[in-house]
Scaffold this active site. Structure first.
Site, PDB file in Angstrom:
ATOM      1  CB  ALA A 118     -21.779  67.289 -15.947  1.00  0.00           C
ATOM      2  CB  ALA A 119     -21.931  72.562 -17.110  1.00  0.00           C
ATOM      3  N   PRO A 120     -20.498  73.288 -14.201  1.00  0.00           N
ATOM      4  CG  PRO A 120     -19.270  74.839 -12.939  1.00  0.00           C
ATOM      5  CD  PRO A 120     -20.614  74.171 -13.020  1.00  0.00           C
ATOM      6  N   GLY A 121     -18.637  71.239 -13.825  1.00  0.00           N
ATOM      7  CA  GLY A 121     -17.750  70.078 -13.706  1.00  0.00           C
ATOM      8  C   GLY A 121     -17.061  69.882 -12.372  1.00  0.00           C
ATOM      9  CB  SER A 122     -17.513  71.227  -8.938  1.00  0.00           C
ATOM     10  OG  SER A 122     -17.456  72.567  -9.306  1.00  0.00           O
ATOM     11  CG  ASP A 141     -25.124  71.353 -18.079  1.00  0.00           C
ATOM     12  OD1 ASP A 141     -25.023  71.209 -16.850  1.00  0.00           O
ATOM     13  OD2 ASP A 141     -25.810  72.276 -18.598  1.00  0.00           O
ATOM     14  CG  ASP A 168     -34.048  68.313 -21.786  1.00  0.00           C
ATOM     15  OD1 ASP A 168     -33.934  67.759 -20.669  1.00  0.00           O
ATOM     16  OD2 ASP A 168     -34.920  69.157 -22.032  1.00  0.00           O
ATOM     17  CG  ASP A 186     -25.147  68.880  -8.369  1.00  0.00           C
ATOM     18  OD1 ASP A 186     -25.733  68.930  -7.267  1.00  0.00           O
ATOM     19  OD2 ASP A 186     -24.293  69.717  -8.717  1.00  0.00           O
ATOM     20  CB  CYS A 239     -26.989  73.847  -3.424  1.00  0.00           C
ATOM     21  SG  CYS A 239     -27.291  74.710  -4.954  1.00  0.00           S
TER      22      CYS A 239
HETATM   23  C1  LIG Z   1     -26.431  72.664  -9.998  1.00  0.00           C
HETATM   24  S1  LIG Z   1     -25.859  72.861 -11.608  1.00  0.00           S
HETATM   25  C2  LIG Z   1     -24.719  71.524 -11.775  1.00  0.00           C
HETATM   26  C3  LIG Z   1     -23.389  71.769 -11.123  1.00  0.00           C
HETATM   27  C4  LIG Z   1     -22.387  70.681 -11.457  1.00  0.00           C
HETATM   28  N1  LIG Z   1     -22.905  69.365 -11.124  1.00  0.00           N
HETATM   29  C5  LIG Z   1     -21.061  70.892 -10.764  1.00  0.00           C
HETATM   30  O1  LIG Z   1     -20.825  70.268  -9.717  1.00  0.00           O
HETATM   31  O2  LIG Z   1     -20.227  71.672 -11.266  1.00  0.00           O
HETATM   32  C6  LIG Z   1     -27.205  72.300 -12.595  1.00  0.00           C
HETATM   33  C7  LIG Z   1     -26.897  72.160 -14.065  1.00  0.00           C
HETATM   34  O3  LIG Z   1     -28.041  71.572 -14.692  1.00  0.00           O
HETATM   35  C8  LIG Z   1     -28.059  72.002 -16.029  1.00  0.00           C
HETATM   36  N2  LIG Z   1     -29.409  71.711 -16.576  1.00  0.00           N
HETATM   37  C9  LIG Z   1     -30.552  72.437 -16.474  1.00  0.00           C
HETATM   38  N3  LIG Z   1     -31.550  71.812 -17.100  1.00  0.00           N
HETATM   39  C10 LIG Z   1     -31.048  70.663 -17.610  1.00  0.00           C
HETATM   40  C11 LIG Z   1     -31.588  69.588 -18.370  1.00  0.00           C
HETATM   41  N4  LIG Z   1     -32.883  69.572 -18.737  1.00  0.00           N
HETATM   42  N5  LIG Z   1     -30.783  68.577 -18.735  1.00  0.00           N
HETATM   43  C12 LIG Z   1     -29.465  68.577 -18.374  1.00  0.00           C
HETATM   44  N6  LIG Z   1     -28.908  69.582 -17.665  1.00  0.00           N
HETATM   45  C13 LIG Z   1     -29.678  70.597 -17.291  1.00  0.00           C
HETATM   46  C14 LIG Z   1     -27.708  73.470 -15.918  1.00  0.00           C
HETATM   47  O4  LIG Z   1     -27.224  73.959 -17.152  1.00  0.00           O
HETATM   48  C15 LIG Z   1     -26.642  73.464 -14.815  1.00  0.00           C
HETATM   49  O5  LIG Z   1     -25.363  73.441 -15.379  1.00  0.00           O
END
Ligand SMILES: C[S@@+](CC[C@H](N)C(=O)[O-])C[C@H]1O[C@@H](n2cnc3c(N)ncnc32)[C@H](O)[C@@H]1O
Lengths: 313, 154
Positions: A118-122, A141, A168, A186, A239
Site C-alpha cells: 500500500a505505501a505510500p498510499g496513493s 506494506d 510481508d 499493486d 507499472c
Molecule cells: C508499487 S509500490 C506500491 C504503491 C502504492 N500502492 C501506492 O499506490 O501508493 C510497491 C510496494 O510494495 C511494497 N512491498 C515490497 N515487497 C513487499 C512484500 N513482500 N509485502 C508487502 N509489501 C511489499 C514496497 O515497499 C512498496 O511500497
C-alpha cells in the site's frame, strides 16, 4: 525525457515486439514531457468546489475520461503543494495511470478491502474516497519506513476506515483470519512503465532483476488470492511493461488455482490493449486477453498493467 | 528496520463516552454514529470507523490506523487540523472566523491578536474552510498548525 538512443537494445527489441506498429507513437509519447495529474479528495471537498478553487489558483484542470475525481492539470500546478488548499488535504497528486487499479477493483462502501502493497498510499486513499470512508481497508506494506508516508497521506486525506499493517504480504494469509471482498496487489516491480516521469529508473540493471521480482510477485498474488472471499475480486497491477512481471504472474496463479478466473475490467473512457496470450516461447491462458495494458501514447499517462481476477464460488 | 509498536490501542466505551461529552461541552458536537475513538499512547485520540474498529484485534498496531483527531486531557480535547475539519462542521459554539490576512498568519503557525469573549479551544474558519483548532486567551489566538502542514503560500 528519454531519447530513443538511450534505450538499451534489449528493451528496444521487446518494445518493438510488444508495440508492433504502434512502436513509433510509443517512442514519440515517451519523449514528451510527462503530463501532471491530481485527484480531488472528495473526503474533504466536493469536486465542484475543488475545481473552483483550482481556478482561483490559476490551475487549469481537464477531467480524465475514465474518472470523475481525476484531472490532468496545467498552468500554475507546480505551486499546488505549497498552497493552503493542499495543506488542508483537498488535493492528492497522483499519476493518471495510478488511478486505474482502484477503478478496476471498484470497491463498494460496505466492503472489506485489503491493499497488500500500500505505501505510500496513493491507491489506499483513493480506495477510501471511492468507499466514502465506509467499510474497512487494511493497508499493508512490508517496509516500515514507507508506512510513515502512508500514515501521513491517510491523515492528510482524512481517512478513517483504514488500519495499517506492516507485514510481508506473502505471509499475510497465515497472520490474519479475515477474508476480503476486494484485494489490491499493486506489486513491487521494475517500474519500466515510468519511462516519461522517471527516466532515471530506466536501467538495464532493472532488466536483470526481473526474475527475482517475479518470484516475489508470484508469492504476493498467491497470498492475496488466498485472502479473497469466494465471489470476491482481486486486482493485480504493475507499472511495468515486461510480460514476466505481468501476464506470467497471472498465468502462474491461473495454473495453480482452478477457482481463479479473469474478468475484463470495466473502465469506460480508457483506451487500452489486451493482455498477451504468449510471449517468446511461452503460451499463456487465452483468458489473459481480458487483462489491460495501458500505454502512454493512448491516454497520455505512464504505462500500467491491470488484471482483474474473480474467485469463483 | 524499525519494528512496529505492538501495543494495542485501547477501545474503552466509558472513555469514549467521556470524549464525546467533552466534545459536546466544548463545541456542541453531538455524539455521532459509526465512529469509535481509540487512545494511542498517553494522549492521542484516533478516530476510526466502526466497521474498521472490529478488525483491530487482528491487526498489530503500527501507529497509523485511523485518523489522529485530537489530544486528550481529562478536562478538554484539543482537536488536530484534520479532527477539526471532520468534526468541526457539527460544532455549534466556540467557532471563530478569520479575515484573509489573519488566516494567512495563522496557517503559518503564528499567534494572532483576536479580541473575543470566547476562551479556550475554538474551531477556526476562513470563509467556508475549516483551518483547524486554535486556542483563545487574553486576546490572542494561538495556532497549532503543525510544521509539516504550514503552506509556503498560505
Ligand atoms: C508499487 S509500490 C506500491 C504503491 C502504492 N500502492 C501506492 O499506490 O501508493 C510497491 C510496494 O510494495 C511494497 N512491498 C515490497 N515487497 C513487499 C512484500 N513482500 N509485502 C508487502 N509489501 C511489499 C514496497 O515497499 C512498496 O511500497
Amino acid at each position: 525525457m528519454i531519447m530513443e538512443e538511450a534505450i538499451p537494445p534489449v528493451f528496444k527489441k521487446r518494445f518493438q515486439v510488444l508495440l508492433d506498429d504502434e512502436y513509433d507513437h510509443f517512442i514519440e509519447s515517451i519523449n514528451q514531457p510527462p503530463a501532471h495529474f491530481i485527484r480531488i479528495n472528495s473526503l474533504k471537498i466536493n469536486i465542484e468546489s475543488g475545481l473552483h478553487r483550482l481556478e482561483e489558483l490559476n490551475i487549469s484542470a481537464t477531467p480524465l475520461p475514465w474518472y470523475s475525481a481525476g484531472f490532468r492539470v496545467s498552468g500554475n500546478y507546480k505551486q499546488l503543494p505549497f498552497t493552503r488548499e493542499y495543506s488542508l488535504g483537498y488535493y492528492y497528486i497522483q499519476e493518471g495511470g495510478s488511478m486505474l487499479p482502484p477503478l478496476a477493483l471498484n470497491p463498494k462502501p460496505h466492503h472489506l478491502v485489503l491493499d497488500l502493497c500500500a505505501a505510500p498510499g496513493s491507491k489506499t486513499t483513493q480506495l477510501a474516497q471511492m468507499m466514502n470512508n465506509q467499510g474497512a481497508i487494511i493497508a499493508n506494506d512490508r517496509v516500515f519506513r514507507r508506512i510513515t508516508s502512508l500514515g501521513h497521506n491517510l491523515q492528510l486525506c482524512g481517512v478513517i476506515n483504514t488500519l495499517v499493517l506492516c507485514e510481508d504480504g506473502r505471509h499475510l494469509s497465515t497472520r490474519i483470519p479475515h477474508k476480503f471482498d476486494r484485494v489490491l496487489i499493486d506489486a513491487p516491480c521494475t517500474a519500466s512503465g515510468h519511462l516519461r516521469s522517471k527516466p532515471h529508473q530506466f536501467s538495464i540493471k532493472d532488466f536483470q532483476r526481473i526474475k527475482g521480482i517475479q518470484t516475489l510477485q508470484k508469492g504476493l498474488i498467491t497470498s492475496g488470492f488466498r485472502l479473497l472471499k469466494p465471489g470476491g475480486h482481486l486486482v493485480y497491477s504493475t507499472c511495468s511493461l515486461h510480460p514476466e512481471e505481468n501476464e506470467a504472474v497471472i498465468h502462474h496463479l491461473l495454473s495453480h488455482s482452478p477457482d481463479a478466473g479473469i474478468v475484463h475490467p470495466n473502465v469506460p473512457g480508457l483506451k487500452s490493449h489486451p493482455g498477451l496470450t504468449h510471449w517468446e516461447d511461452t503460451q499463456y491462458h487465452e483468458t489473459l486477453h481480458d487483462c489491460l495494458r495501458v500505454y502512454p501514447h493512448e491516454n497520455n499517462t505512464d504505462s500500467f498493467f491491470i488484471a482483474l481476477i474473480r474467485k469463483e464460488n | 528496520m524499525r519494528k512496529p509498536k505492538s501495543s494495542p490501542l485501547i477501545v474503552d466505551e466509558e472513555w469514549e463516552s467521556h470524549v464525546w461529552d467533552l466534545l459536546f461541552t466544548q463545541f456542541g458536537i453531538p455524539k455521532l454514529k459509526g465512529y469509535r475513538f481509540l487512545l494511542s499512547g498517553k494522549k492521542r485520540i484516533r478516530l476510526i470507523s466502526e466497521v474498521a474498529s472490529t478488525l483491530l484485534p487482528d491487526v498489530p498496531y503500527t501507529g497509523s490506523s485511523g485518523l489522529y483527531i485530537g489530544e486528550y486531557s481529562p478536562r478538554a480535547v484539543r482537536l488536530t487540523m484534520d479532527g477539526a475539519m471532520l468534526l468541526g462542521q457539527y460544532a455549534t459554539k466556540q467557532i471563530i472566523h478569520l479575515t484573509a490576512e489573519q488566516a494567512k498568519e495563522w496557517m503559518q503557525g503564528e499567534s494572532i491578536n483576536y479580541e473575543n469573549k470566547q476562551r479556550g479551544y475554538v474551531i477556526v474558519y476562513h470563509k467556508e474552510d475549516i483551518l483547524g483548532c486554535g486556542s483563545l486567551s487574553q486576546g490572542i489566538l494561538h495556532s497549532f498548525v503543525p510544521k509539516t502542514r504550514r503552506p509556503k503560500h498560505p
